[in-house]
Design an enzyme around this catalytic site. Structure first.
Site, PDB file in Angstrom:
ATOM      1  N   SER A  55      13.857   5.019  46.604  1.00 13.29           N
ATOM      2  CA  SER A  55      14.054   6.464  46.475  1.00 13.29           C
ATOM      3  C   SER A  55      12.911   7.025  45.654  1.00 13.29           C
ATOM      4  O   SER A  55      12.443   6.356  44.722  1.00 13.29           O
ATOM      5  CB  SER A  55      15.326   6.774  45.685  1.00 13.29           C
ATOM      6  OG  SER A  55      16.337   7.158  46.542  1.00 13.29           O
ATOM      7  N   GLU A  62       3.722  23.188  44.714  1.00  9.51           N
ATOM      8  CA  GLU A  62       4.349  24.051  45.721  1.00  9.51           C
ATOM      9  C   GLU A  62       5.754  23.576  46.070  1.00  9.51           C
ATOM     10  O   GLU A  62       6.279  23.890  47.123  1.00  9.51           O
ATOM     11  CB  GLU A  62       3.491  24.066  46.985  1.00  9.51           C
ATOM     12  CG  GLU A  62       2.049  24.521  46.784  1.00  9.51           C
ATOM     13  CD  GLU A  62       1.112  23.416  46.249  1.00  9.51           C
ATOM     14  OE1 GLU A  62       1.576  22.270  46.072  1.00  9.51           O
ATOM     15  OE2 GLU A  62      -0.070  23.705  45.998  1.00  9.51           O
ATOM     16  N   SER A  63       6.391  22.772  45.239  1.00 10.69           N
ATOM     17  CA  SER A  63       7.774  22.282  45.352  1.00 10.69           C
ATOM     18  C   SER A  63       7.856  20.764  45.361  1.00 10.69           C
ATOM     19  O   SER A  63       7.394  20.150  44.422  1.00 10.69           O
ATOM     20  CB  SER A  63       8.520  22.892  46.528  1.00 10.69           C
ATOM     21  OG  SER A  63       9.889  22.689  46.279  1.00 10.69           O
ATOM     22  N   HIS A  68      14.428   8.761  50.807  1.00  8.20           N
ATOM     23  CA  HIS A  68      15.277   7.602  50.551  1.00  8.20           C
ATOM     24  C   HIS A  68      15.177   6.700  51.769  1.00  8.20           C
ATOM     25  O   HIS A  68      15.211   7.169  52.899  1.00  8.20           O
ATOM     26  CB  HIS A  68      16.726   8.015  50.289  1.00  8.20           C
ATOM     27  CG  HIS A  68      17.513   6.841  49.804  1.00  8.20           C
ATOM     28  ND1 HIS A  68      17.536   6.457  48.490  1.00  8.20           N
ATOM     29  CD2 HIS A  68      18.220   5.915  50.482  1.00  8.20           C
ATOM     30  CE1 HIS A  68      18.256   5.350  48.368  1.00  8.20           C
ATOM     31  NE2 HIS A  68      18.684   5.005  49.564  1.00  8.20           N
ATOM     32  N   CYS A  83       6.419  25.687  49.296  1.00  6.74           N
ATOM     33  CA  CYS A  83       6.424  27.149  49.167  1.00  6.74           C
ATOM     34  C   CYS A  83       4.989  27.628  49.296  1.00  6.74           C
ATOM     35  O   CYS A  83       4.056  26.882  49.004  1.00  6.74           O
ATOM     36  CB  CYS A  83       6.935  27.574  47.799  1.00  6.74           C
ATOM     37  SG  CYS A  83       8.565  26.954  47.474  1.00  6.74           S
ATOM     38  N   GLU A 248     -26.500   8.220  37.378  1.00  8.33           N
ATOM     39  CA  GLU A 248     -25.085   8.588  37.614  1.00  8.33           C
ATOM     40  C   GLU A 248     -24.933   8.878  39.105  1.00  8.33           C
ATOM     41  O   GLU A 248     -25.707   9.642  39.681  1.00  8.33           O
ATOM     42  CB  GLU A 248     -24.725   9.824  36.761  1.00  8.33           C
ATOM     43  CG  GLU A 248     -23.444  10.520  37.144  1.00  8.33           C
ATOM     44  CD  GLU A 248     -22.194   9.641  37.074  1.00  8.33           C
ATOM     45  OE1 GLU A 248     -21.913   9.049  36.018  1.00  8.33           O
ATOM     46  OE2 GLU A 248     -21.499   9.542  38.122  1.00  8.33           O
TER      47      GLU A 248
END
Ligand code: SPD
Length: 425
Positions: A55, A62-63, A68, A83, A248
């Site tokens: 689970s 956004e939510s 499961h 959302c 780098e």
């Protein structure tokens, strides 16, 4: 139908049982599914059930995405809830269908928060924030967002504001800057903490001063990685240094640091600096013999682009480009969090430099998982790291107002606890 959110209820059927029982793989797939849809991942937590099943939930800006699984039925129930206009949960759906090897599926989309049924009220966040600004414990605006640096069994988490100040992905890696409460601005590469404003000095003072002061006459330095600038800031405190070449691989790291970590990135314009954006491995391959007094490998962990920075071929070349009294200092991982990399690196340098010329420094780094970290050292001559001059070390520390390094810290860093001695045998 105009709605506040989109909720897809998914049934994945005929999936691979092993996949549905693999908690790490499922978490990785769910996080990737969110990222594919362009969602901002805040946190994830997953749990394996005994004897089987998983689970978990991925919280996104956004939510959320939740799952499961029932491996014994080859079945996963998944909720994808987003959302906002710009996130399409069906992109996550498509990704997961493939990741779980689903032979069959059904999915039902619901609009959540039907705007025909809702009335908007006057809810002014700024006004309420001002009213509450002295109520630190009200919890109203204290978002509980955490960043976690982890492997399958251990983690280090820092709470941050939830704002991502810098987020760019190059062909090598993803570079972010987050704003942590306890340690200030934090540079994160591919989900691993690289450095933070408030504890960076442990790392950067120790990667540079112990061996520069032991050597006593370092003039030419090569730094591989180190794009945040912390190492060169410390190296350039030494007056003997004539030139520092830094290679780098990712301009994004330098940009992130220049924008958000000014205390680290303050020496890029030093006239002694020769900054090259490129592949450090290739650079060392092609560099002339005996060109440097000191090579510092300030790389990331041995995954992704930094993997080659832990290879024997690379260290053979580092050895070659050092002059006869030259010294190599390498970011050496943790005996607690990356035991294999730590041990392998020691044996590799032992093989190349010789048993008596391979050394390890240990130091604490609060924001790295397990808190204990290392630098590995190879010396081309019989330079003894414990032979550093006490007055010189302490005067240097005092003159530069160092926060970590001093003579006794230097000596102590080379002392190995017995369990680590055993690990290295
Ligand atoms: N897990 C972090 C390993 C250290 C990576 N290097 C950090 C760069 C700091 N200049």
């Amino acid at each position: 139908m105009a709605a506040l959110g989109r909720h897809i209820l998914v049934e994945f059927i005929g999936c691979k049982s092993e996949t549905l029982n693999d908690v790490a793989l499922i978490e990785e797939s769910m996080v990737k599914a969110a990222q594919k849809a362009d969602a901002t991942v805040i946190n994830s937590t997953f749990h394996h059930f005994s004897p089987f099943g998983v689970s978990g939930v991925v919280v996104i800006q956004e939510s959320h995405l939740a799952i499961h699984t029932w491996p014994e039925y080859q079945y996963a129930a998944v909720d994808l809830f987003t959302c906002g206009e710009h996130i399409d949960p069906w992109i996550s759906f498509d990704y997961l269908k493939v990741a779980f090897g689903a032979k069959n599926y059904s999915a039902l989309e619901m609009g959540r928060g039907n705007l025909n049924l809702l009335n908007r009220v006057d809810f002014d966040m700024n006004r309420m924030a001002n009213q509450n600004k002295n109520h630190q414990n009200s919890g109203m605006y204290n978002r509980n967002v955490w960043f976690t640096d982890k492997d399958d069994n251990q983690a280090m988490s820092l709470r941050y504001t939830g704002d991502v100040l810098f987020d760019k992905t190059s062909s090598y890696q993803r570079t972010r800057v987050l704003d942590s409460y306890a340690y200030g601005k934090m540079l994160v590469i591919d989900n691993m903490v690289m450095t933070t404003d408030r504890d960076e000095f442990h790392y950067h003072e120790m990667i540079s001063h112990p061996m520069i002061l032991t050597h006593g006459n370092v003039k030419k330095v090569l730094v591989i990685g180190g794009g945040d600038g912390g190492s060169i800031r410390e190296i350039l405190r030494h007056d003997n240094i004539e030139q520092v070449t830094m290679v780098e691989i990712d301009q994004n790291v330098i940009d992130a640091s220049k924008q958000f970590l000014p205390a680290l990135s303050c020496q890029f314009n030093n006239p002694k600096m020769n900054l090259i954006i490129g592949d450090g491995i290739k650079y060392v391959n092609e560099a002339p013999d005996k060109a440097f007094d000191l090579v510092i490998v300030d790389g990331s962990d041995p995954v992704g682009p930094a993997e080659g920075l832990f290879s024997e071929a690379f260290f053979q070349n580092c050895y070659r480009v050092l002059n006869d009294k030259g010294v190599l200092v390498v970011q050496g991982e943790s005996p607690r969090f990356g035991e294999h990399a730590f041990v392998d690196l020691y044996h590799c340098l032992e093989k190349i430099f010789g048993k008596e010329r391979a050394h390890i420094m240990l130091f604490n780094q609060p924001t790295y998982p397990s808190g204990i970290w290392s630098f590995h050292v190879g010396t081309k001559s019989d330079l003894n790291p414990l032979s550093v001059n006490q007055n010189i070390a302490d005067e240097f520390s005092a003159k530069n107002d160092l926060k970590f390094y001093n003579y006794l810290v230097h000596l102590g860093a080379f002392a190995m606890p017995n369990y680590i001695k055993k690990m290295l045998q």
